[in-house]
Design a protein around this motif. Structure first.
Motif, short mmCIF file in Angstrom:
data_model
loop_
_atom_site.label_atom_id
_atom_site.label_comp_id
_atom_site.label_asym_id
_atom_site.label_seq_id
_atom_site.Cartn_x
_atom_site.Cartn_y
_atom_site.Cartn_z
N ILE A 169 0.92 -1.18 -0.03
CA ILE A 169 0.02 0.05 0.06
C ILE A 169 0.78 1.15 0.29
CG2 ILE A 169 -1.55 1.29 1.30
CD1 ILE A 169 -2.47 -1.18 2.46
N ASP A 170 0.80 2.12 -0.79
CA ASP A 170 1.45 3.57 -0.94
C ASP A 170 0.32 4.40 -1.70
OD1 ASP A 170 3.07 5.38 -0.83
OD2 ASP A 170 4.41 4.70 -2.44
N VAL A 171 -0.43 4.81 -0.82
CA VAL A 171 -1.51 5.75 -1.12
C VAL A 171 -1.15 7.04 -1.95
CG1 VAL A 171 -3.66 7.05 -0.33
CG2 VAL A 171 -3.14 4.68 0.42
N LEU A 172 -0.17 7.73 -1.18
CA LEU A 172 0.34 8.78 -1.68
C LEU A 172 1.92 8.23 -2.23
CD1 LEU A 172 -0.38 11.69 0.91
CD2 LEU A 172 -1.34 11.06 -1.27
N ARG A 173 2.21 8.05 -3.43
CA ARG A 173 0.81 7.87 -4.58
C ARG A 173 1.36 6.57 -5.25
NH1 ARG A 173 2.84 13.13 -7.31
NH2 ARG A 173 4.53 12.52 -6.67
N ALA A 174 2.38 5.79 -5.12
CA ALA A 174 2.75 4.67 -6.23
C ALA A 174 1.53 3.69 -6.33
CB ALA A 174 4.06 4.14 -5.55
N THR A 175 0.97 3.10 -5.45
CA THR A 175 -0.13 2.22 -5.75
C THR A 175 -1.41 2.77 -6.17
OG1 THR A 175 -0.76 1.77 -3.24
CG2 THR A 175 1.09 0.27 -4.05
N GLY A 196 10.04 8.02 -12.94
CA GLY A 196 10.83 7.96 -11.97
C GLY A 196 10.53 9.21 -10.93
N GLU A 197 10.30 8.78 -9.56
CA GLU A 197 10.11 9.90 -8.67
C GLU A 197 11.12 9.54 -7.49
OE1 GLU A 197 8.87 10.39 -4.55
OE2 GLU A 197 8.88 8.53 -5.59
N ARG A 198 11.60 10.83 -6.95
CA ARG A 198 12.63 10.87 -5.69
C ARG A 198 11.92 11.89 -5.23
NH1 ARG A 198 12.90 6.41 -6.92
NH2 ARG A 198 14.69 5.21 -7.22
N GLY A 205 6.69 11.32 -13.74
CA GLY A 205 6.89 11.20 -12.38
C GLY A 205 6.04 10.45 -11.83
N ASN A 206 5.22 10.40 -10.66
CA ASN A 206 4.64 9.47 -10.10
C ASN A 206 3.00 10.10 -10.03
OD1 ASN A 206 3.94 7.25 -8.65
ND2 ASN A 206 4.65 7.94 -6.55
N SER A 207 2.47 10.85 -10.68
CA SER A 207 1.18 11.22 -10.39
C SER A 207 0.16 10.28 -11.14
CB SER A 207 1.02 12.57 -11.02
OG SER A 207 -0.37 12.99 -11.26
N SER A 267 10.10 3.62 -10.87
CA SER A 267 10.83 3.71 -9.57
C SER A 267 10.37 4.72 -8.62
CB SER A 267 12.24 3.57 -9.91
OG SER A 267 13.02 3.62 -8.58
N THR A 268 9.95 4.51 -7.49
CA THR A 268 9.57 5.69 -6.41
C THR A 268 10.32 5.40 -5.26
OG1 THR A 268 7.87 4.34 -5.44
CG2 THR A 268 7.23 5.52 -7.50
N THR A 269 10.36 6.35 -4.48
CA THR A 269 11.05 6.54 -3.20
C THR A 269 10.60 5.28 -2.18
OG1 THR A 269 11.06 8.97 -3.26
CG2 THR A 269 11.76 7.91 -1.34
N ASN A 270 9.53 5.02 -1.92
CA ASN A 270 9.10 4.19 -1.07
C ASN A 270 8.17 2.98 -1.44
OD1 ASN A 270 10.13 5.52 1.51
ND2 ASN A 270 8.81 7.03 0.32
N GLY A 271 7.12 3.15 -2.46
CA GLY A 271 6.22 2.27 -2.78
C GLY A 271 6.76 0.95 -3.67
N THR A 272 8.03 1.32 -4.28
CA THR A 272 8.65 0.11 -5.20
C THR A 272 9.51 -0.73 -4.25
OG1 THR A 272 10.12 1.63 -6.18
CG2 THR A 272 8.20 1.18 -7.45
N GLY A 301 5.16 3.61 3.99
CA GLY A 301 5.66 4.50 4.90
C GLY A 301 6.31 5.56 4.10
N TRP A 302 7.49 6.30 4.79
CA TRP A 302 8.31 7.25 4.12
C TRP A 302 9.65 7.04 4.69
CZ3 TRP A 302 7.79 10.07 -0.18
CH2 TRP A 302 8.87 10.91 -0.44
N GLU A 303 10.54 6.26 3.94
CA GLU A 303 11.69 6.19 4.26
C GLU A 303 12.15 5.60 5.82
OE1 GLU A 303 14.10 9.85 3.45
OE2 GLU A 303 14.04 9.19 1.29
N THR A 329 2.50 13.74 6.54
CA THR A 329 3.76 14.47 6.29
C THR A 329 3.97 14.53 4.76
OG1 THR A 329 4.59 13.30 7.92
CG2 THR A 329 6.15 14.54 6.73
N HIS A 330 3.51 13.44 4.05
CA HIS A 330 3.76 13.27 2.71
C HIS A 330 2.88 14.21 1.94
CE1 HIS A 330 5.63 12.57 -0.96
NE2 HIS A 330 4.66 11.57 -1.35
N GLY A 331 1.46 14.34 2.65
CA GLY A 331 0.53 14.90 2.02
C GLY A 331 1.05 16.66 1.88
#
Ligand code: MLT
Length: 239
Positions: free
Chosen positions: A20-26, A65-67, A78-80, A97-102, A143-145, A202-204
């Motif tokens: 699950i990565d609601v914001l935003r990968a999944t 690709g998103e970082r 990106g990842n929108s 490829s995204t920061t956390n979701g992938t 999550g985030w990192e 936080t990510h929002g």
């Protein structure tokens, strides 16, 4: 329920694992399939993504690709979730490829059944679980990192709540962990104000600073898509 991939026990493999990565990968993966993507292939490493996608015809691939919430230089997207339309995505493979979701998906990819879920696909995910009936299910927030995120936990809670609702099973019978019970409480408190919850997350807040309010609005919707992406080979999802 595990709040982050790091929390999930390294020495166990469930029958079914759901990233699950609601914001935003999944949410974006579901949107890409909604727009007709042929498959989504995920990578934690950007160089590896470029290398593998080179072997794919240019007119049938999209590199996303998103970082840190921003598009990586040189990538198509990106990842929108809002980037995906029939015109852009239909029949193409998304190399992502995204920061956390992938990274979350990589962590759980050993399970015999791997799926991705988001608020937008909550009911479809529950329907898939009820039809496949796996014995042990992990709902893993990206999550985030390495740290907890509200939006992934509320999505896990939405799924558990709906499972309880539709099966009539109690928490005890479902045998969820403490995080499963906490996630349902979070969902019950915020179910009518999911966008508001994302504004607190936080990510929002990070995405709002990057002027991505429309993404938050899209990702906060419940049950607008019936896409249930399933891993068909390690790192490759299809519907
Ligand atoms: C991630 O994988 O960390 C997220 O999807 C980040 C984002 O919002 O693009």
């Amino acid at each position: 329920v595990y709040h982050t991939p790091e929390e999930a026990p390294a020495d166990q493999v469930p029958d079914c694992a759901i990233a699950i990565d609601v914001l935003r990968a999944t949410t974006t993966i579901a949107a890409a399939f909604q727009a007709g993507a042929e498959a989504v292939q995920v990578f934690s490493d950007l160089d590896r993504l470029i290398q593998v996608s080179e072997q794919w015809p240019a007119d049938r691939r999209i590199r996303a690709g998103e970082r840190g919430g921003e598009r990586v230089d040189g990538f198509d997207l990106g990842n929108s979730p809002l980037d995906h339309s029939r015109d852009r995505t239909q029949g193409r493979r998304l190399f992502m490829s995204t920061t956390n979701g992938t990274r979350c998906l990589e962590r759980i990819q050993q399970a015999p059944l791997v799926m991705t879920a988001a608020l937008t696909t909550r009911q479809a995910t529950v329907k898939a679980l009820l039809s496949k009936q796996p014995e042990t299910v992990w709902l893993v927030g990206s999550g985030w990192e390495g740290s907890y995120s509200l939006e992934d936990t509320v999505c896990a809670g939405a799924i558990v709540h709906s499972l309880i609702d539709q099966t009539g099973l109690s928490f005890k019978e479902l045998a969820g962990n403490d995080a499963a019970i906490a996630s349902v409480s979070l969902f019950l408190q915020w179910q009518g104000q999911l966008l508001e919850l994302m504004r607190h997350a936080t990510h929002g807040q990070r995405l709002l600073k990057q002027h991505q309010l429309a993404d938050l609005e899209y990702c906060a919707q419940l049950d607008v898509s019936d896409m249930v992406p399933v891993q068909r080979e390690p790192g490759v999802l299809s519907v």
